[in-house]
Write a protein that holds these residues in place. Structure first.
Motif, PDB file in Angstrom:
ATOM      1  N   GLY A  31     -14.352 -79.204 -58.644  1.00 35.62           N
ATOM      2  CA  GLY A  31     -14.512 -77.756 -58.744  1.00 35.62           C
ATOM      3  C   GLY A  31     -15.888 -77.391 -59.239  1.00 35.62           C
ATOM      4  O   GLY A  31     -16.884 -77.526 -58.528  1.00 35.62           O
ATOM      5  N   PHE A  32     -15.957 -76.952 -60.498  1.00 39.84           N
ATOM      6  CA  PHE A  32     -17.223 -76.526 -61.090  1.00 39.84           C
ATOM      7  C   PHE A  32     -17.333 -77.027 -62.521  1.00 39.84           C
ATOM      8  O   PHE A  32     -16.324 -77.233 -63.207  1.00 39.84           O
ATOM      9  N   GLN A  33     -18.587 -77.197 -62.957  1.00 42.46           N
ATOM     10  CA  GLN A  33     -18.867 -77.536 -64.347  1.00 42.46           C
ATOM     11  C   GLN A  33     -19.705 -76.424 -64.949  1.00 42.46           C
ATOM     12  O   GLN A  33     -20.663 -75.957 -64.342  1.00 42.46           O
ATOM     13  N   VAL A  34     -19.333 -76.007 -66.171  1.00 46.58           N
ATOM     14  CA  VAL A  34     -20.022 -74.927 -66.871  1.00 46.58           C
ATOM     15  C   VAL A  34     -20.664 -75.483 -68.134  1.00 46.58           C
ATOM     16  O   VAL A  34     -19.986 -76.106 -68.955  1.00 46.58           O
ATOM     17  N   ASP A  35     -21.969 -75.256 -68.283  1.00 49.88           N
ATOM     18  CA  ASP A  35     -22.634 -75.557 -69.547  1.00 49.88           C
ATOM     19  C   ASP A  35     -22.297 -74.409 -70.499  1.00 49.88           C
ATOM     20  O   ASP A  35     -22.789 -73.302 -70.349  1.00 49.88           O
ATOM     21  N   MET A  36     -21.433 -74.709 -71.472  1.00 51.16           N
ATOM     22  CA  MET A  36     -20.972 -73.677 -72.394  1.00 51.16           C
ATOM     23  C   MET A  36     -21.975 -73.395 -73.507  1.00 51.16           C
ATOM     24  O   MET A  36     -21.771 -72.501 -74.320  1.00 51.16           O
ATOM     25  N   GLY A  37     -23.055 -74.167 -73.558  1.00 53.84           N
ATOM     26  CA  GLY A  37     -24.073 -73.942 -74.573  1.00 53.84           C
ATOM     27  C   GLY A  37     -23.743 -74.621 -75.893  1.00 53.84           C
ATOM     28  O   GLY A  37     -22.928 -75.532 -75.968  1.00 53.84           O
TER      29      GLY A  37
ATOM     30  N   GLN B  21      -5.309 -82.498 -71.368  1.00 53.63           N
ATOM     31  CA  GLN B  21      -4.121 -82.169 -70.585  1.00 53.63           C
ATOM     32  C   GLN B  21      -3.540 -80.861 -71.097  1.00 53.63           C
ATOM     33  O   GLN B  21      -3.164 -80.753 -72.275  1.00 53.63           O
ATOM     34  N   VAL B  22      -3.494 -79.854 -70.234  1.00 53.37           N
ATOM     35  CA  VAL B  22      -2.886 -78.568 -70.562  1.00 53.37           C
ATOM     36  C   VAL B  22      -1.673 -78.381 -69.641  1.00 53.37           C
ATOM     37  O   VAL B  22      -1.533 -79.112 -68.651  1.00 53.37           O
ATOM     38  N   PRO B  23      -0.778 -77.446 -69.939  1.00 51.08           N
ATOM     39  CA  PRO B  23       0.393 -77.271 -69.065  1.00 51.08           C
ATOM     40  C   PRO B  23       0.039 -77.041 -67.600  1.00 51.08           C
ATOM     41  O   PRO B  23       0.819 -77.384 -66.713  1.00 51.08           O
ATOM     42  N   GLY B  24      -1.144 -76.474 -67.320  1.00 45.23           N
ATOM     43  CA  GLY B  24      -1.526 -76.174 -65.946  1.00 45.23           C
ATOM     44  C   GLY B  24      -2.363 -77.225 -65.258  1.00 45.23           C
ATOM     45  O   GLY B  24      -2.757 -77.038 -64.104  1.00 45.23           O
ATOM     46  N   GLY B  25      -2.640 -78.349 -65.930  1.00 46.18           N
ATOM     47  CA  GLY B  25      -3.447 -79.380 -65.280  1.00 46.18           C
ATOM     48  C   GLY B  25      -4.324 -80.125 -66.264  1.00 46.18           C
ATOM     49  O   GLY B  25      -3.974 -80.275 -67.445  1.00 46.18           O
ATOM     50  N   VAL B  26      -5.481 -80.585 -65.792  1.00 46.40           N
ATOM     51  CA  VAL B  26      -6.392 -81.386 -66.613  1.00 46.40           C
ATOM     52  C   VAL B  26      -7.794 -80.793 -66.540  1.00 46.40           C
ATOM     53  O   VAL B  26      -8.275 -80.431 -65.462  1.00 46.40           O
ATOM     54  N   LEU B  27      -8.440 -80.696 -67.693  1.00 46.75           N
ATOM     55  CA  LEU B  27      -9.816 -80.223 -67.799  1.00 46.75           C
ATOM     56  C   LEU B  27     -10.694 -81.324 -68.392  1.00 46.75           C
ATOM     57  O   LEU B  27     -10.220 -82.131 -69.201  1.00 46.75           O
ATOM     58  N   GLY B  28     -11.949 -81.349 -67.974  1.00 50.25           N
ATOM     59  CA  GLY B  28     -12.898 -82.297 -68.522  1.00 50.25           C
ATOM     60  C   GLY B  28     -13.838 -81.614 -69.495  1.00 50.25           C
ATOM     61  O   GLY B  28     -14.295 -80.494 -69.249  1.00 50.25           O
ATOM     62  N   VAL B  29     -14.135 -82.284 -70.603  1.00 49.08           N
ATOM     63  CA  VAL B  29     -15.065 -81.768 -71.608  1.00 49.08           C
ATOM     64  C   VAL B  29     -16.088 -82.865 -71.902  1.00 49.08           C
ATOM     65  O   VAL B  29     -15.718 -84.019 -72.107  1.00 49.08           O
TER      66      VAL B  29
ATOM     67  N   SER C 209     -15.422 -78.811 -67.229  1.00 50.13           N
ATOM     68  CA  SER C 209     -15.271 -78.968 -65.783  1.00 50.13           C
ATOM     69  C   SER C 209     -13.806 -78.897 -65.399  1.00 50.13           C
ATOM     70  O   SER C 209     -12.915 -79.268 -66.172  1.00 50.13           O
ATOM     71  N   GLY C 210     -13.567 -78.410 -64.178  1.00 54.87           N
ATOM     72  CA  GLY C 210     -12.201 -78.309 -63.691  1.00 54.87           C
ATOM     73  C   GLY C 210     -12.143 -77.505 -62.408  1.00 54.87           C
ATOM     74  O   GLY C 210     -13.151 -76.978 -61.926  1.00 54.87           O
ATOM     75  N   PRO C 211     -10.947 -77.382 -61.841  1.00 56.65           N
ATOM     76  CA  PRO C 211     -10.795 -76.690 -60.557  1.00 56.65           C
ATOM     77  C   PRO C 211     -10.843 -75.176 -60.701  1.00 56.65           C
ATOM     78  O   PRO C 211     -10.685 -74.626 -61.793  1.00 56.65           O
ATOM     79  N   ALA C 212     -11.068 -74.507 -59.580  1.00 59.49           N
ATOM     80  CA  ALA C 212     -11.017 -73.052 -59.495  1.00 59.49           C
ATOM     81  C   ALA C 212     -10.516 -72.704 -58.106  1.00 59.49           C
ATOM     82  O   ALA C 212     -11.079 -73.149 -57.108  1.00 59.49           O
TER      83      ALA C 212
END
Length: 293
Positions: free
Chosen positions: A130-136, A257-265, A279-282
């Motif tokens: 999906g996309f990766q966001v630099d959160m600062g 791991q969240v109830p809606g899927g998996v996110l990368g940090v 990072s994660g899907p959209a």
């Protein structure tokens, strides 16, 4: 006056949003209208509303342009209860997908897209899923309130973390405690943060680190939205908290791991200090028109 809202429904790991384009900033977005749109029985249903506005046409966007002239578009994000929020990590990815789909913006191969938010400019790039966001940059905010939650027998200490919006992260003993929480009720924080907070409850996987990647499970009660299937900034805060508790030698890459899927940090060094990326899907789910009073 009544008007027809032409919208797109989008989601990132189950955190869902109603998005619409208002480049000139002409639409009057009010708390009452946001609540009507987000109502899951009488409206479209969503955790929040995202308005796509050109930064130059919104007072809040002027700061984004001052920070980065490339931040042409501003993510005007509102929680389901009609309150305005500083940031939304899942929302930024879904907002990026919406801008690309509508032809408002593009991300060239290996490039980035600057997005204005009330928590500063966020830079988004494409990732495998999906996309990766630099959160600062992030910081410990110095608040360690006690947290009480329904079906949690004893109050637990929380760790206050600011990742552009406020969070309190609570460590639980095991999966049973995490699964048994009733987050239909607002967790009670003592002392209460002045601006409120998102509250994340986390449990480490066993083992905590596998192939150099940290692994945790998380549930969240979002300020202004209640329990959601995912919270991007919450996943970032949870990974930062567990790394903090784990001490030296803890990894900088995490799977949440969240109830809606998996996110990368991922934590990484930048010129102005340590940054954290999400990072994660959209996914854009459907388009529609809603008549609003």
């Amino acid at each position: 006056m009544p008007f027809d809202l032409r919208f797109t429904k989008g989601q990132g790991t189950g955190n869902d949003f109603v998005l619409f384009a208002d480049p000139e900033g002409d639409s009057e977005l009010t708390p009452t209208r946001v609540r009507a749109v987000c109502d899951r029985r009488f409206g479209v249903g969503a955790d929040g509303v995202i308005r796509a506005v050109r930064s130059a046409n919104l007072d809040a966007g002027e700061g984004s342009l001052a920070e980065d002239r490339d931040a042409v578009w501003f993510m005007d994000y509102w929680n389901a209860d009609g309150s305005v929020s500083e940031m939304c990590g899942n929302g930024v990815r879904v907002f990026t997908s919406y801008l690309l789909d509508q032809g408002f913006a593009d991300i060239p191969p290996g490039g980035e897209l600057a997005i204005g938010t009330r928590a500063g400019v966020k830079r988004v790039s494409r990732s495998v899923n999906g996309f990766q966001v630099d959160m600062g940059r992030w910081r410990l905010d110095g608040s360690d309130p006690l947290v009480r939650a329904r079906e949690l027998p004893v109050a637990r200490p929380g760790l206050g973390i600011d990742v552009g919006n406020p969070h309190v992260v609570v460590a639980l003993a095991d999966d049973d405690e995490l699964d048994g929480l009733d987050l239909g009720y607002v967790p009670i924080l003592d002392p209460v943060p002045a601006a409120g907070a998102n509250v994340e409850f986390v449990v480490p996987a066993e083992p905590l680190v596998e192939d150099g990647v940290g692994r945790i499970r998380m549930r969240v009660h979002e300020r202004g939205s209640g329990e959601t299937l995912s919270c991007g900034t919450g996943a970032v805060a949870a990974a930062l908290a567990v790394r903090h508790w784990a001490g030296s030698g803890a990894p900088n890459d995490w799977r949440v791991q969240v109830p809606g899927g998996v996110l990368g940090v991922r934590m990484f060094q930048a010129d102005d200090g340590e940054h954290v990326a999400l990072s994660g899907p959209a996914e854009l789910v459907f388009d529609g028109v809603l008549s609003l009073a």
